[in-house]
Enzyme design. Structure first.
Site, PDB file in Angstrom:
ATOM      1  N   CYS A 264      -4.789 -23.348 -86.056  1.00  0.00           N
ATOM      2  CA  CYS A 264      -3.872 -23.280 -84.910  1.00  0.00           C
ATOM      3  C   CYS A 264      -3.191 -21.930 -84.761  1.00  0.00           C
ATOM      4  O   CYS A 264      -3.362 -21.243 -83.763  1.00  0.00           O
ATOM      5  CB  CYS A 264      -2.782 -24.311 -85.063  1.00  0.00           C
ATOM      6  SG  CYS A 264      -3.414 -25.809 -85.705  1.00  0.00           S
TER       7      CYS A 264
HETATM    8  N1  SAJ Z   1       2.722 -19.557 -93.007  1.00  0.00           N
HETATM    9  C1  SAJ Z   1       3.436 -18.471 -93.511  1.00  0.00           C
HETATM   10  N2  SAJ Z   1       4.794 -18.569 -93.575  1.00  0.00           N
HETATM   11  C2  SAJ Z   1       5.458 -19.689 -93.158  1.00  0.00           C
HETATM   12  C3  SAJ Z   1       4.711 -20.779 -92.639  1.00  0.00           C
HETATM   13  C4  SAJ Z   1       3.340 -20.691 -92.577  1.00  0.00           C
HETATM   14  O1  SAJ Z   1       2.873 -17.455 -93.898  1.00  0.00           O
HETATM   15  O2  SAJ Z   1       6.681 -19.730 -93.261  1.00  0.00           O
HETATM   16  C5  SAJ Z   1       1.265 -19.465 -92.922  1.00  0.00           C
HETATM   17  C6  SAJ Z   1       0.586 -20.564 -93.705  1.00  0.00           C
HETATM   18  O3  SAJ Z   1       0.353 -20.148 -95.039  1.00  0.00           O
HETATM   19  C7  SAJ Z   1      -0.713 -20.760 -92.944  1.00  0.00           C
HETATM   20  C8  SAJ Z   1      -0.341 -20.437 -91.507  1.00  0.00           C
HETATM   21  O4  SAJ Z   1       0.876 -19.682 -91.564  1.00  0.00           O
HETATM   22  O5  SAJ Z   1      -1.695 -19.849 -93.388  1.00  0.00           O
HETATM   23  C9  SAJ Z   1      -0.132 -21.688 -90.638  1.00  0.00           C
HETATM   24  O6  SAJ Z   1       0.814 -22.452 -91.288  1.00  0.00           O
HETATM   25  P1  SAJ Z   1       1.411 -23.826 -90.640  1.00  0.00           P
HETATM   26  O7  SAJ Z   1       2.496 -24.301 -91.530  1.00  0.00           O
HETATM   27  O8  SAJ Z   1       1.711 -23.640 -89.205  1.00  0.00           O
HETATM   28  O9  SAJ Z   1       0.220 -24.831 -90.873  1.00  0.00           O
HETATM   29  P2  SAJ Z   1      -0.906 -25.468 -89.942  1.00  0.00           P
HETATM   30  O10 SAJ Z   1      -1.477 -24.459 -89.035  1.00  0.00           O
HETATM   31  O11 SAJ Z   1      -1.805 -26.258 -90.799  1.00  0.00           O
HETATM   32  O12 SAJ Z   1      -0.154 -26.617 -89.136  1.00  0.00           O
HETATM   33  C10 SAJ Z   1       0.363 -26.340 -87.965  1.00  0.00           C
HETATM   34  C11 SAJ Z   1       1.526 -27.306 -87.819  1.00  0.00           C
HETATM   35  N3  SAJ Z   1       2.513 -26.951 -88.813  1.00  0.00           N
HETATM   36  C12 SAJ Z   1       3.770 -27.358 -88.782  1.00  0.00           C
HETATM   37  O13 SAJ Z   1       4.296 -27.775 -87.757  1.00  0.00           O
HETATM   38  C13 SAJ Z   1       4.540 -27.288 -90.057  1.00  0.00           C
HETATM   39  C14 SAJ Z   1       1.911 -27.162 -86.414  1.00  0.00           C
HETATM   40  O14 SAJ Z   1       2.105 -25.813 -86.093  1.00  0.00           O
HETATM   41  C15 SAJ Z   1       0.850 -27.795 -85.613  1.00  0.00           C
HETATM   42  O15 SAJ Z   1       1.218 -29.168 -85.438  1.00  0.00           O
HETATM   43  C16 SAJ Z   1      -0.497 -27.761 -86.259  1.00  0.00           C
HETATM   44  O16 SAJ Z   1      -0.630 -26.569 -86.951  1.00  0.00           O
HETATM   45  C17 SAJ Z   1      -1.525 -27.861 -85.170  1.00  0.00           C
HETATM   46  O17 SAJ Z   1      -2.430 -28.637 -85.337  1.00  0.00           O
HETATM   47  O18 SAJ Z   1      -1.376 -27.213 -84.136  1.00  0.00           O
END
Ligand code: SAJ
Length: 430
Positions: A264
């Protein structure tokens, strides 16, 4: 729908489609999945689960009860009452939306569309996809939306690995192309999802989704930029972020990392920036966030090179032990993982790569090129053999005390070693 005799078809049985199909089958619907991946279809029909967030036993029981099954052809569509599209919406090599999956599925649905069917798009796409792209194809059959068939958009909000929020208890936004479309789609979701929120159109629902993910991409980029500045100023960004988190209002905590991975965050915002150009509008926040979240990949490589250099070791020929390659902790998914680009770049610099990830045993390719890196045990011997350990994913089930003790240098991109007491002089935080 009320007596659950409506037949539901989920097209695309991945991390969104399969949990959705299971939830619908669990409340009594007969659910048929369609997936182009024949091995997924046969695994499902044998009652075998392949999505981490789905419960193995639950799936097996539903398949045994014949509440859930799958095929990999579209001939079944005419007998389906509700068709939910959960196919991938990736970016192409030019970072532009690739709607080929949606396009091919829409063509199949249009060719077999019949009176009374409800079509719902869940795949994330730019605002206007349902109204401007899917609707014309369906109405080219002569059937009329809101009268002969119904069309809505409802974004998926699956957070892989999230133990607290599942498909069932994650609030669902729904937008219909007509009021009756909305009413029918809302009825469907209220039967399996605790909280359903209607919005006035499919475009509002589509924009809601890309906003949610853009919000995360921008805030992750902000802390990544802060991290690079703090390092120049010799201030611990990890301490700053945790101190800022004590503010009881007006802040949500994000942490720096090696970049953003997953299905995403690295992708969805660019669906919006692409569409914005049609209105002569440049979404600078999205572009900047994308640049910074890619820049940190190379920032990590630079950290590794400098750390080896401090020990008078060239990268070329050094053994770099990569600890964790999944795109985030405690899951087995490496799609778009920062580890792929970082390892590829280190490989190009001549490093010898080995890796350990408790959930991933074979090294995936990046951009189609397989990266030569062997999976090795997380053992004292392997750690001692390596010149540097690079922590890319902070999986919980790792003994970081042991890792630091047995390593020469540890470059930690996630502050995974925050609780390690001894030999902290070996740790280099990004
Ligand atoms: N990440 C960071 N720092 C942070 C948070 C995340 O570096 O503080 C990185 C993670 O390691 C990862 C990427 O960003 O590589 C994405 O992280 P993410 O927590 O957004 O995880 P996703 O993509 O699996 O899940 C997201 C959902 N996450 C949350 O709401 C916590 C949300 O954005 C969506 O519901 C989902 O993708 C989707 O399907 O769209």
């Amino acid at each position: 729908m009320k007596d659950k005799t409506a037949k539901i078809c989920v097209i695309g049985l991945g991390y969104v489609g399969l949990p959705l199909a299971v939830e619908k089958a669990k409340v009594g619907f007969k659910v048929l999945g369609i997936d182009q991946n024949a091995s997924r279809v046969s695994m499902l029909n044998s009652g075998l689960n392949y999505i981490q967030d789905v419960n193995d036993d639950e799936l097996r029981k539903l398949v045994e009860k014949k509440s859930l099954s799958a095929v990999n052809d579209f001939s079944v569509l005419p007998e389906q009452d509700i068709i939910i599209i959960c196919v991938p919406t990736p970016l192409n090599d030019y970072h532009e939306p690739d709607l080929s999956y949606i396009e091919s599925v829409t063509k199949e649905i249009s060719s077999k569309l019949r009176i009374g069917q409800m079509i719902i798009l869940e795949s994330t796409s730019f605002p206007g996809t349902t109204q401007e792209f899917i609707l014309p194809s369906l109405e080219s059959t002569g059937l009329k939306v809101g009268k002969d068939f119904f069309l809505a958009f409802s974004p998926e909000r699956v957070d892989p690995g999230n133990k607290r929020y599942s498909t069932k208890n994650t609030t669902k936004v729904v937008g219909g192309v007509t009021p009756l479309c909305l009413e029918i789609a809302q009825l469907l979701y209220t039967q399996t999802i605790v909280n359903v929120v209607p919005v006035s159109s499919a475009s509002v629902a589509e924009m809601t989704k890309v906003f949610e993910n853009t919000y995360r991409a921008v805030n992750i980029a902000l802390v990544n930029e802060l991290m690079m500045l703090c390092n120049k100023m010799n201030i611990s960004v990890w301490e700053v972020v945790d101190a800022a988190a004590t503010k009881p209002f007006g802040i949500q905590t994000f942490y720096p990392g090696p970049g953003v991975g997953g299905h995403c965050i690295p992708i969805d915002p660019f669906y919006l920036s692409w569409k914005a150009r049609q209105f002569d509008y440049s979404t600078r926040f999205i572009e900047l966030a994308g640049e910074i979240n890619i820049q940190v990949n190379y920032y990590v490589v630079d950290k590794v090179i400098k750390a080896l250099n401090k020990s008078r070791k060239p990268v070329k020929g050094s053994i770099v032990f990569v600890l964790g390659i999944a795109y985030k902790k405690d899951i087995n998914d490496y799609r778009e993982s920062p580890a792929l680009k970082i390892m590829q770049t280190l490989k190009e610099e001549g490093a010898e790569l080995v890796f350990y990830d408790p959930y991933i045993k074979s090294m995936p390719g990046s951009d189609g090129k397989a990266i030569e890196a062997d999976w090795v045990e997380l053992s004292k011997e392997e750690l001692r053999k390596s010149d540097l350990v690079l922590i890319i994913t902070d999986h919980s089930n790792i003994d970081y005390e042991m890792v630091v003790k047995e390593s020469n240098i540890v470059v930690d991109t996630r502050n995974a070693t925050k609780n390690v007491m001894s030999e902290r002089n070996k740790i280099i935080l990004i």
